[in-house]
Design an enzyme around this catalytic site. Structure first.
Site, mmCIF file in Angstrom:
data_model
loop_
_atom_site.group_PDB
_atom_site.id
_atom_site.type_symbol
_atom_site.label_atom_id
_atom_site.label_comp_id
_atom_site.label_asym_id
_atom_site.label_seq_id
_atom_site.Cartn_x
_atom_site.Cartn_y
_atom_site.Cartn_z
ATOM 1 N N GLY A 12 4.830 -4.236 -13.965
ATOM 2 C CA GLY A 12 4.455 -3.186 -13.020
ATOM 3 C C GLY A 12 3.845 -2.004 -13.743
ATOM 4 O O GLY A 12 4.467 -1.421 -14.634
ATOM 5 N N GLY A 14 2.565 0.747 -12.030
ATOM 6 C CA GLY A 14 2.514 1.930 -11.160
ATOM 7 C C GLY A 14 3.280 3.064 -11.834
ATOM 8 O O GLY A 14 3.563 3.025 -13.040
ATOM 9 N N LEU A 15 3.644 4.066 -11.045
ATOM 10 C CA LEU A 15 4.305 5.230 -11.648
ATOM 11 C C LEU A 15 5.627 4.865 -12.304
ATOM 12 O O LEU A 15 5.950 5.353 -13.389
ATOM 13 C CB LEU A 15 4.538 6.300 -10.581
ATOM 14 C CG LEU A 15 3.277 7.030 -10.125
ATOM 15 C CD1 LEU A 15 3.609 8.035 -9.045
ATOM 16 C CD2 LEU A 15 2.614 7.724 -11.300
ATOM 17 N N HIS A 238 5.894 4.822 8.956
ATOM 18 C CA HIS A 238 5.379 6.196 8.855
ATOM 19 C C HIS A 238 4.835 6.625 10.214
ATOM 20 O O HIS A 238 4.139 5.855 10.874
ATOM 21 C CB HIS A 238 4.269 6.242 7.797
ATOM 22 C CG HIS A 238 3.914 7.620 7.346
ATOM 23 N ND1 HIS A 238 3.251 8.513 8.156
ATOM 24 C CD2 HIS A 238 4.134 8.265 6.178
ATOM 25 C CE1 HIS A 238 3.078 9.652 7.490
ATOM 26 N NE2 HIS A 238 3.607 9.522 6.284
ATOM 27 N N ARG A 299 10.758 11.245 8.834
ATOM 28 C CA ARG A 299 9.822 10.235 9.344
ATOM 29 C C ARG A 299 10.405 9.350 10.434
ATOM 30 O O ARG A 299 9.728 9.018 11.395
ATOM 31 C CB ARG A 299 9.352 9.371 8.180
ATOM 32 C CG ARG A 299 8.468 10.159 7.281
ATOM 33 C CD ARG A 299 8.018 9.396 6.091
ATOM 34 N NE ARG A 299 7.105 10.251 5.351
ATOM 35 C CZ ARG A 299 6.584 9.933 4.184
ATOM 36 N NH1 ARG A 299 6.892 8.785 3.608
ATOM 37 N NH2 ARG A 299 5.762 10.758 3.583
ATOM 38 N N GLU A 403 9.845 1.655 -6.263
ATOM 39 C CA GLU A 403 10.036 1.176 -4.886
ATOM 40 C C GLU A 403 10.733 -0.182 -4.873
ATOM 41 O O GLU A 403 11.289 -0.591 -3.851
ATOM 42 C CB GLU A 403 8.687 1.118 -4.144
ATOM 43 C CG GLU A 403 8.877 0.960 -2.643
ATOM 44 C CD GLU A 403 7.593 1.080 -1.831
ATOM 45 O OE1 GLU A 403 6.641 1.736 -2.287
ATOM 46 O OE2 GLU A 403 7.563 0.515 -0.720
#
Ligand SMILES: Cc1cc2nc3c(=O)[nH]c(=O)nc-3n(C[C@H](O)[C@H](O)[C@H](O)COP(=O)(O)OP(=O)(O)OC[C@H]3O[C@@H](n4cnc5c(N)ncnc54)[C@H](O)[C@@H]3O)c2cc1C
Length: 677
Positions: A12, A14-15, A238, A299, A403
């Site tokens: 991964g 990503g961040l 969302h 949300r 995530e």
């Protein structure tokens, strides 16, 4: 032992993954980094609105304790409290670190970092780089990783798919099998620890705001290999996605953070364009129903409200839509603060949001659940950073963060908390993985090659089966069917009848996946093979979600089953619940809280109570007493939480999830009723 370089594997880019790589390198580790796409194209690049940190530069008396409280309350207290506290405490430091790395954060006229409002909090707490925060963060971290790459500490494998976890006879993770998505070559990669920072599984729902690779493929591989999924039923829808034929695109919460207002025409099927509908004929339902939080309720709350308006016949032009209006704001200001997302709307809808209200509707966005992972706290109720178990799944040596894990967001994620939990979790995971590596008696290099050969053979067999299958099912159409089923029955409003039907239909889809036929048996960049394998995984995750949702007979955060809703009585003051617990000390909470009321850190509690002195507050509440209906509600809530405030564990057994429940450690504070009006 040999003097070979010992790798840890990060899957991964990503961040979460990139921060894991950076931390591992800082601590002297060597990393093999895998990603389906170029790291800079990981889904994190899409993040728009910002990242939370209670840096308190806006003169609002904000504090990480308040951030902790908002996060737990928004997640309805099914998140890990110690980790949330550690994350919020680390948040300002992370923002300053990113700032030093060169992230072009938006600033106030005085040159301070600017923070905007986001949902579920009353503070300006969200640092942002215009409305392309994810991209700016990801690019900055990628630069740092390149530095370590140049030093030979990182080897990057982009366009590689992790397709198998390799475990030894003791069940310990010893590496992975990955496939080069261009040449389709499958290669075993031994590693002392494997960190999965592989994102969520939004694509299980077909159309979502997520990138097209967010299928949860790696989580599904780990799940099949024996890693537990936790809380897979908690899926964030969302409130403000842009409807689209191909996919949904996000209209970030930052639009409301900068003053955007949500409304629908009061008249059903009003044929007039939004701009022509006069103020008094507009229903600003969030502002009217939730005067304190207004358009920035969490949300799950906003999503249910927008959905409900449509069910009441109050959409836009009779369609499932509501207006998100920026047209009353100064256009130059809106462009400056939100340019990147306005362009998305203009490009895909063809209208200028500074002139006409945007049309939006809720869409699947984020998965709060994920791979189960653990942590260890010390006696001061702080994270023990060097504990190898932090972020470790139930498979020794296999870690999850970002995530892909479950720990931080509970039943409903607070907007802008993911760009925080991802780098934070990555950092924790890397430090833990290196501590684990240090303590290993035998390393991946000592493991028999036969173990990897066996795993490789399994992977090749699966690929051969996919290529030679003549069952006639089209995997892309089947995915569409899966997405429609899950979106219809497993999103905003859930009921047991539909969930039961979903579970049955998923069995059928699972059978049909085994009949998927792809037209191309080519040996180069064969996406049909890859997608069919991902589809198998998506069905596994869909089953984990649907079975867990069916079993959870309650209403918590994003999991809304109206049938089991505990209606809040009028006049409820949520924080009075703590006083009620304190006075009554109900048997249900004997283990958890009796101690808490005597030993809790008073300054923390004061902040959680919005700066009220607890003893004074308690005396006041005691004097006024509890109305019978409030007392009744508190009793029910206590019994209810005793039963349901428990994370779901889904274990893969012969194609089905086996569901059980674990405990959430509530070491900081008891739950409190959620109320935002
Ligand atoms: C449109 C949009 C806007 C958002 N805006 C915000 C925001 O403003 N603030 C906020 O806090 N959150 C936001 N979010 C949520 C946030 O962007 C994500 O939750 C977060 O970026 C996830 O980061 P990650 O590192 O966990 O995973 P990702 O960024 O999804 O990265 C996953 C990585 O894993 C790799 N990978 C996956 N599977 C495999 C495999 N099998 N083999 C090899 N590699 C694999 C991928 O290639 C990728 O590199 C937004 C989400 C969306 C959809």
């Amino acid at each position: 032992m040999s003097d070979k370089q010992r790798d840890i594997i990060v899957v991964g880019g990503g961040l979460a993954g990139l921060l894991a790589v950076i931390r591992a390198c800082e601590l002297g580790g060597h990393v093999k980094l895998f990603s389906l796409v170029p790291c800079k194209r990981s889904h994190s690049v899409c993040a728009q609105g910002g990242v939370n940190a209670a840096a308190n530069t806006m003169g609002e008396d904000d504090h990480p304790d308040l951030h902790t409280f908002d996060t737990l309350k928004s997640g309805e207290f099914i998140n890990d409290q110690i980790l949330v506290q550690e994350m919020t405490a680390a948040a300002p430091g992370l923002i300053y670190l990113f700032d030093r790395m060169g992230v072009p954060f938006s600033r106030t006229p005085e040159g301070n970092l600017a923070f905007r409002r986001f949902g579920g909090t009353l503070h300006h707490r969200t640092a942002h780089a215009g409305a392309s925060t994810g991209q700016q963060l990801l690019y900055a971290l990628d630069e740092q990783v390149r530095r370590y790459e140049a030093e030979g500490k990182v080897h990057r494998y982009e366009f590689w798919d992790m397709i198998e976890i390799v475990k030894d006879d003791d069940g310990t993770c010893r590496g992975i099998i990955a496939q080069n998505l261009k040449t389709m070559e499958m290669v075993p990669f031994p590693g002392d620890a494997v960190i999965l920072a592989t994102g969520g599984y939004g694509l299980v729902f077909g159309k979502s705001t997520c990138s097209q690779v967010v299928t949860g493929s790696a989580s599904a591989v780990a799940y099949r290999a024996g890693a537990h999924m936790c809380n897979p039923e908690f899926v964030q829808v969302h409130p403000t996605a842009i409807p689209g034929e191909d996919k949904l695109r996000l209209m970030s919460e930052s639009a409301r953070g900068e003053g955007g207002r949500v409304w629908v025409p009061k008249k059903p099927n009003d044929p007039r364009p939004g701009k022509q509908i006069p103020e008094e004929e507009r229903f600003y339902f969030l502002e009217e129903k939730y005067p304190r939080y207004g358009n920035l309720v969490p949300r799950d709350v906003a999503t249910r409200e927008i959905f409900q308006r449509y069910l009441e016949g109050l959409g836009v032009f009779g369609k499932p839509q509501a207006y998100l209006d920026l047209s009353h704001l100064d256009a130059a200001y809106t462009r400056k603060k939100l340019g990147a997302i306005l362009e998305i709307y203009e490009k895909f809808v063809g209208e200028n949001p500074t002139e006409v209200p945007m049309r939006i509707f809720p869409g699947v966005h984020y998965t709060m659940g994920g791979l189960w992972a653990s942590y260890k706290a010390n006696s001061l109720k702080r994270l023990d950073w060097d504990a190898p178990v932090n972020q470790m799944t139930n498979i020794p040596g296999l870690y999850a963060c970002g995530e892909a894990d479950w720990q931080y967001h509970g039943a409903n994620r607070l907007g802008a908390n993911s760009l925080l939990s991802c780098p934070f979790g990555g950092k924790v995971a890397a430090q833990a993985a290196l501590a684990y590596q240090k303590g290993l008696k035998t390393h991946a290099e000592d493991v028999s090659k036969a173990l990897f050969d066996k795993a490789l053979t399994r992977c090749k067999q699966l690929e051969d089966n996919i290529k030679s299958n003549r069952g006639g099912e089209n995997p892309y159409k089947l995915h569409q069917e899966l997405g429609e089923l899950m979106t219809k029955n497993c999103t905003v409003i859930r009921d047991n009848k539909s969930l039961g039907e979903t579970v049955t239909k998923l069995d059928d889809i699972q059978r049909r996946v085994e009949n998927c036929e792809i037209p191309d048996a080519g040996a180069y960049a064969n996406h049909g093979v890859t997608f069919t394998r991902w589809l198998r995984g998506m069905v596994d995750l869909a089953k984990a979600c649907a079975h867990s949702a069916l079993k959870r007979d309650e209403f918590r955060g994003a999991h809304y089953k109206p049938e089991f809703e505990l209606k809040q009585p009028a006049g409820l003051v949520p924080k009075e619940y703590w006083v009620w617990l304190d006075i009554n000390r109900p048997a249900e909470y004997k283990d958890n809280y009796h101690d808490w009321f005597d030993k809790v850190d008073q300054s923390q509690r004061k902040r959680w109570l919005f700066h009220a002195d607890y003893d004074e507050f308690k005396a006041k509440v005691q004097k006024q007493g509890f109305k019978p209906e409030i007392e009744e509600y508190f009793k029910k809530l206590t019994a209810h939480n005793k039963k349901w405030n428990k994370p779901t564990i889904a274990a893969y057994k012969n194609g089905n999830p086996e569901i059980s429940y674990s405990e959430v450690k509530m070491e900081l504070m008891p739950p409190m009723p959620r109320k935002y009006d």
